[in-house]
Scaffold this motif. Structure first.
Motif, PDB file in Angstrom:
ATOM      1  N   GLU A   1      -7.957  56.328  48.010  1.00  0.00           N
ATOM      2  CA  GLU A   1      -7.039  57.583  48.742  1.00  0.00           C
ATOM      3  C   GLU A   1      -5.956  57.044  48.407  1.00  0.00           C
ATOM      4  O   GLU A   1      -4.896  57.625  47.475  1.00  0.00           O
ATOM      5  N   ILE A   2      -4.952  55.919  48.533  1.00  0.00           N
ATOM      6  CA  ILE A   2      -3.561  55.284  48.677  1.00  0.00           C
ATOM      7  C   ILE A   2      -3.943  54.980  46.494  1.00  0.00           C
ATOM      8  O   ILE A   2      -2.906  55.904  45.716  1.00  0.00           O
ATOM      9  N   LEU A   3      -4.231  54.621  46.058  1.00  0.00           N
ATOM     10  CA  LEU A   3      -4.354  54.637  44.403  1.00  0.00           C
ATOM     11  C   LEU A   3      -4.660  55.954  44.156  1.00  0.00           C
ATOM     12  O   LEU A   3      -3.903  56.408  43.134  1.00  0.00           O
ATOM     13  N   ASN A   4      -5.105  57.258  44.674  1.00  0.00           N
ATOM     14  CA  ASN A   4      -4.962  59.127  44.258  1.00  0.00           C
ATOM     15  C   ASN A   4      -3.545  59.702  43.890  1.00  0.00           C
ATOM     16  O   ASN A   4      -3.117  59.672  43.805  1.00  0.00           O
ATOM     17  N   LEU A   5      -2.700  58.657  45.586  1.00  0.00           N
ATOM     18  CA  LEU A   5      -1.890  59.084  45.474  1.00  0.00           C
ATOM     19  C   LEU A   5      -0.342  58.654  44.910  1.00  0.00           C
ATOM     20  O   LEU A   5       0.395  59.206  44.130  1.00  0.00           O
ATOM     21  N   ILE A   6      -1.188  57.246  44.140  1.00  0.00           N
ATOM     22  CA  ILE A   6      -0.092  56.422  43.730  1.00  0.00           C
ATOM     23  C   ILE A   6      -0.005  56.780  42.711  1.00  0.00           C
ATOM     24  O   ILE A   6       1.470  57.730  41.738  1.00  0.00           O
ATOM     25  N   ILE A   7      -0.849  57.660  41.299  1.00  0.00           N
ATOM     26  CA  ILE A   7      -1.239  57.791  40.135  1.00  0.00           C
ATOM     27  C   ILE A   7      -1.414  59.667  39.995  1.00  0.00           C
ATOM     28  O   ILE A   7      -1.091  59.611  39.462  1.00  0.00           O
ATOM     29  N   GLY A   8      -1.550  59.782  41.244  1.00  0.00           N
ATOM     30  CA  GLY A   8      -1.490  61.532  41.108  1.00  0.00           C
ATOM     31  C   GLY A   8      -2.970  61.841  40.492  1.00  0.00           C
ATOM     32  O   GLY A   8      -3.298  63.232  40.222  1.00  0.00           O
ATOM     33  N   ARG A   9      -4.137  60.493  40.322  1.00  0.00           N
ATOM     34  CA  ARG A   9      -5.573  61.505  40.035  1.00  0.00           C
ATOM     35  C   ARG A   9      -6.563  60.802  40.670  1.00  0.00           C
ATOM     36  O   ARG A   9      -5.861  59.635  41.125  1.00  0.00           O
ATOM     37  N   SER A  10      -7.217  60.864  40.631  1.00  0.00           N
ATOM     38  CA  SER A  10      -8.399  60.105  41.718  1.00  0.00           C
ATOM     39  C   SER A  10      -9.533  59.159  40.284  1.00  0.00           C
ATOM     40  O   SER A  10      -9.159  59.465  39.150  1.00  0.00           O
ATOM     41  N   VAL A  11      -9.904  58.358  41.049  1.00  0.00           N
ATOM     42  CA  VAL A  11     -10.081  57.057  39.864  1.00  0.00           C
ATOM     43  C   VAL A  11     -11.841  56.699  39.611  1.00  0.00           C
ATOM     44  O   VAL A  11     -12.060  56.700  40.771  1.00  0.00           O
ATOM     45  N   ASP A  12     -12.144  56.750  38.945  1.00  0.00           N
ATOM     46  CA  ASP A  12     -13.742  56.740  39.141  1.00  0.00           C
ATOM     47  C   ASP A  12     -14.159  54.950  39.339  1.00  0.00           C
ATOM     48  O   ASP A  12     -14.964  54.274  40.275  1.00  0.00           O
ATOM     49  N   GLN A  13     -13.262  54.073  38.042  1.00  0.00           N
ATOM     50  CA  GLN A  13     -13.706  52.730  38.346  1.00  0.00           C
ATOM     51  C   GLN A  13     -12.469  51.841  38.448  1.00  0.00           C
ATOM     52  O   GLN A  13     -11.763  52.924  36.968  1.00  0.00           O
ATOM     53  N   VAL A  14     -11.919  50.628  38.242  1.00  0.00           N
ATOM     54  CA  VAL A  14     -10.962  49.734  37.761  1.00  0.00           C
ATOM     55  C   VAL A  14     -10.779  49.485  37.160  1.00  0.00           C
ATOM     56  O   VAL A  14      -9.767  49.370  35.511  1.00  0.00           O
ATOM     57  N   PHE A  15     -12.279  48.611  36.468  1.00  0.00           N
ATOM     58  CA  PHE A  15     -12.444  47.717  35.399  1.00  0.00           C
ATOM     59  C   PHE A  15     -13.513  49.036  34.682  1.00  0.00           C
ATOM     60  O   PHE A  15     -14.037  49.442  35.029  1.00  0.00           O
ATOM     61  N   PRO A  16     -13.211  48.274  32.987  1.00  0.00           N
ATOM     62  CA  PRO A  16     -14.231  48.824  32.605  1.00  0.00           C
ATOM     63  C   PRO A  16     -15.970  48.338  32.091  1.00  0.00           C
ATOM     64  O   PRO A  16     -15.833  46.946  32.866  1.00  0.00           O
TER      65      PRO A  16
END
Length: 838
Positions: free
Chosen positions: A235-250
């Motif tokens: 949720e913090i990451l979503n607020l920071i970048i303005g979108r949902s994130v599926d995964q951090v690392f490829p």
């Protein structure tokens, strides 16, 4: 009615707006921190976090808004004012001064009420460093320290202030897990005592661990304040970048059949590492891990050609040379530096120039860069990496940390590496940009290249790398693959493998360190010059016995005393990073002025008035120089060259021809001797020792050296930068005036042509004495012996009958030899004692 402030709020920023050319950094941001809490400030690079805290710290002036610290408004913003109200900052880009020792950095950062005497600074510093678990020698210069030790020093400085509000901007970027845990313990201790902590970090697990509340900034605006316990990392990451994130690392590469290595290292040895065998296959990302100082960083730099090594390096089965950076790049090995400011970026140049730097041969025709091709090529990389910049010509210094790091990646990609050596590839980069850079690294590997990543972040190594090599004491102690690559295995292996040690070896290493430190220090040039002075004196006396006579010694030392005083003045200015070309004509003007007050039949009172007039003129010249340089922003060379011409013109106007002979009593008084030694020379030695003590032991001396070392950082720490520069030029002129008095004793007549040669000889003397022309380093003892040697050379050439040209050639040869020797000694210290700090 006036609103009564909430007593629990110790930091309040209200409606802060800050704009830069083409960028609105803060758009009416309000932010509050309560006593005893850890309030995290999170957001992407460029979101405005560091700018907001710079406003709070008084180092950046807002366009509008209000700052209150401890309930008191900061009416005249400055770092000193913020510190006085109770705010301390650990900046992401550290505010430690390279040319000062660890203890001097600690003492300089303290306000008067908390500042220990320099005689007790060593023990006081050690006790505060122990709080953060740092075993650092207080006498070490900062350029000897690793990046991690510099970070710990910065944190120890801030904790020693015992402030109401402590701002920590990316404090764990260079720290090991154990050091980070120690820091978190200290944060808990100080918050329990009521201190508020503003914690800025891109590492969200840390934020969740340490913070009570968090505020999210995006695009210069507040996106909300939350209880840290009530929001997840996603949720913090979503607020920071303005979108949902599926995964951090490829996704990592699939298991492959055994293939021939693309990049091989066999029995490679160098400083802090030995007998390293390493093989990287096409498409593989190999990570290097270990406690700082165990050889992994030195290996990386050796592979990039930045440090010497012995052994074998092969690329696609062919042996290649990595003897220097050019050879490494020619072989296809491209290095991405870990410290983007010190080694990576040309901060004053634009994005275009930084990105194309390694690719210029391919963008040039007949030796000229094809600008349209360069712009098109660079523009493509900027777009591909989503580098946020107003234009391709924007100076990289104005970009956020994440975008600066992307510029480095763009440069490396344009160089078309076969092997990419990435040193701390995401240091100081926000979570969103990290994900993008991880994708870039994986894409490079998927193109069949070899990628070697050095990182102090074990989570990063775990998520990104196909294989991780753990270093200890200069060797690979474990290779982790597949499911073995976990944060616990990486950290546990590094910690358990690095312990103990032979006490005798440690003592020997300590002795070697002390010797190297002296060789690279400010006093080694003085020892060398003293030996040359003695040797030249013995040789000249052996060649011509008349050299060793009372009359010759008295004349030589009296003239030397004039140069010594002028050199002292030049040194003060040089310590600030400036230069004063007007010192020679000023010394001559003093003699001209005195010639109107010291003639036959004139009283002693009139002579005293003449001396006061001469000193007054000198003070005026110094103030004019300082104001031209700091007020009118003229370059020191231009400003002091202008005063050089003006002073020489005044001297010619006052004495068109030599006239105004000094009466015998005045000359004899100035030439008073004790035995064979003029009192003036003794006075110059005493003054030099006194100035040296003040330079090392007083606040004014520390401030002079701090401003010369890095005036931006010194300003952050409360130094009065402009005042220091102006006072330095005023003192330089006063010392030059005293040198003029010594010169008057020799010539005894007002002559407008006198003194001009002292400009170059004073610069020569201080450079021979080991002073840095970039500021921050030097010694009055070195300047004393440098001046003495120059005057001895001038005198000795006559007795040796070797021609007047040698009066110029010998100092020139000594300057070249001395500059090379001192630079190499200081450079070797940086390499052998702290290569990782670069």
């Amino acid at each position: 009615m006036r609103q009564v402030p909430d007593p629990s709020v110790v930091l309040r920023l209200s409606d802060v707006v800050k704009t830069y050319p083409g960028v609105v950094a803060l758009k009416g941001v309000s932010f509050e921190v309560n006593a005893g809490e850890v309030h995290a400030l999170v957001g992407e690079n460029g979101a405005g976090k560091s700018t907001l805290m710079a406003v709070a710290a008084g180092s950046t002036l807002p366009d509008q808004g209000r700052v209150e610290i401890g309930g008191n408004p900061m009416t005249q913003p400055s770092p000193l004012a913020a510190q006085g109200l109770g705010l301390a900052v650990v900046y992401q880009h550290l505010s430690i001064l390279e040319d000062l020792t660890v203890a001097e950095n600690m003492v300089f950062a303290m306000p008067a009420a908390r500042r220990p005497p320099m005689s007790a600074a060593g023990g006081w510093t050690s006790s505060h460093l122990a709080v953060v678990g740092a075993a650092i020698d207080p006498e070490a210069r900062v350029n000897e320290l690793s990046i991690a030790d510099r970070q710990l020093l910065e944190i120890a400085k801030a904790l020693a202030l015992e402030s109401k509000v402590l701002v920590l901007d990316e404090p764990t970027e260079s720290l090991t897990p154990a050091e980070s845990a120690r820091l978190f313990e200290q944060i808990r201790t100080i918050t329990q005592a009521g201190t508020a902590v503003v914690y800025i970090s891109h590492r969200l697990p840390e934020v969740k661990r340490v913070a009570d509340r968090l505020t999210v900034l995006r695009d210069g605006e507040t996106r909300g304040t939350f209880s840290a316990a009530d929001v997840s990392e996603a949720e913090i990451l979503n607020l920071i970048i303005g979108r949902s994130v599926d995964q951090v690392f490829p996704e990592k590469r699939a298991m492959q059949a055994e293939v021939a290595p693309l990049f091989e290292v066999k029995k490679l040895s160098g400083h802090r590492f030995r007998d390293i065998d390493l093989a990287v296959t096409p498409g593989e990302i190999v990570g290097l891990a270990g406690i700082e100082g165990n050889g992994q960083r030195e290996l990386m730099r050796a592979l990039a050609g930045l440090a010497g090594s012995s052994g074998e390096v092969r690329l696609a089965g062919t042996r290649v040379s990595v003897s220097d950076p050019g050879a490494a790049r020619a072989a296809g090995v491209v290095y991405l530096p870990g410290d983007r400011h010190a080694e990576g970026m040309l901060l004053s140049l634009g994005v275009r120039e930084n990105v194309s730097l390694l690719s210029l041969p391919g963008l040039a025709r007949f030796g000229f860069v094809q600008r349209l091709l360069e712009r098109r090529t660079v523009g493509g990389e900027v777009e591909r990496l989503s580098i946020r910049t107003p234009s391709l010509e924007t100076p990289t210094s104005s970009l956020s940390g994440g975008n600066q790091q992307k510029v480095l990646f763009a440069r490396s990609l344009l160089a078309e590496p076969t092997v990419l050596l990435a040193d701390e590839p995401t240091r100081g980069v926000d979570a969103g940009a990290r994900m993008e850079l991880y994708q870039v690294l994986r894409r490079i590997a998927d193109e069949g290249k070899a990628v070697v990543v050095l990182s102090s972040d074990s989570v990063e190594l775990q998520g990104l790398c196909d294989r991780v090599l753990v270093f200890s004491r200069g060797q690979i102690v474990r290779s982790l693959e597949g499911d073995q690559i976990t944060e616990e295995n990486i950290t546990g292996t590094a910690i358990t493998s690095t312990s103990g040690g032979d006490e005798a070896s440690a003592q020997r290493e300590w002795s070697v360190r002390r010797l190297r430190r002296f060789v690279a220090g400010d006093y080694m040039p003085s020892v060398i010059l003293a030996a040359i002075v003695l040797g030249l004196g013995i040789y000249t006396t052996a060649s011509n016995g008349r050299f060793y006579s009372a009359y010759n010694f008295q004349s030589m030392l009296l003239l030397a005393s004039a140069l010594v005083f002028i050199a002292f003045g030049q040194l003060i200015v040089l310590m600030t990073g400036g230069i004063d070309l007007s010192v020679g004509p000023l010394a001559g003007l003093v003699v001209v002025v005195l010639s109107f007050f010291a003639g036959q039949g004139q009283s002693g009172g009139l002579l005293a008035l003449g001396i006061l007039c001469a000193l007054g003129v000198a003070l005026l010249v110094g103030l004019v120089n300082g104001l031209l340089i700091r007020g009118a922003r003229l370059a020191p060379v231009l400003a002091t060259l202008s005063t050089y011409i003006a002073i020489q013109g005044v001297s010619e106007l006052l004495r068109p021809t030599p006239n105004g002979f000094f009466r015998t009593g005045v000359v004899n008084a100035l030439k008073t001797n004790i035995g064979w030694v003029p009192v003036a020379f003794i006075a110059s030695a005493v003054v030099g020792i006194g100035c040296e003590i003040l330079l090392r032991r007083s606040r004014a001396g520390l401030e002079l050296r701090a401003v010369g070392s890095d005036e931006t950082r010194a300003h952050r720490l409360g130094a009065r930068v402009t005042t220091t520069h102006i006072v330095a030029y005023a003192l330089c002129s006063l010392f030059s005036a005293v040198g003029g008095l010594m010169l008057a004793a020799q010539v005894a007549v007002g002559d407008a042509s006198l003194g001009t040669e002292y400009t170059l000889t004073s610069i020569t003397a201080v450079v021979l004495g080991g002073a840095s022309i970039f500021g921050g380093r030097g010694s009055f003892i070195g300047a004393f012996f440098g001046a003495l040697l120059i005057q001895e050379i001038v005198t000795a050439t006559t007795f040796l009958q070797i021609g007047i040209a040698w009066q110029y050639w010998l100092p020139g040869i000594l300057i070249l030899g001395g500059a090379g020797l001192y630079s190499r000694a200081r450079g070797m210290k940086a390499v052998t004692l702290g290569a990782e700090a670069t």
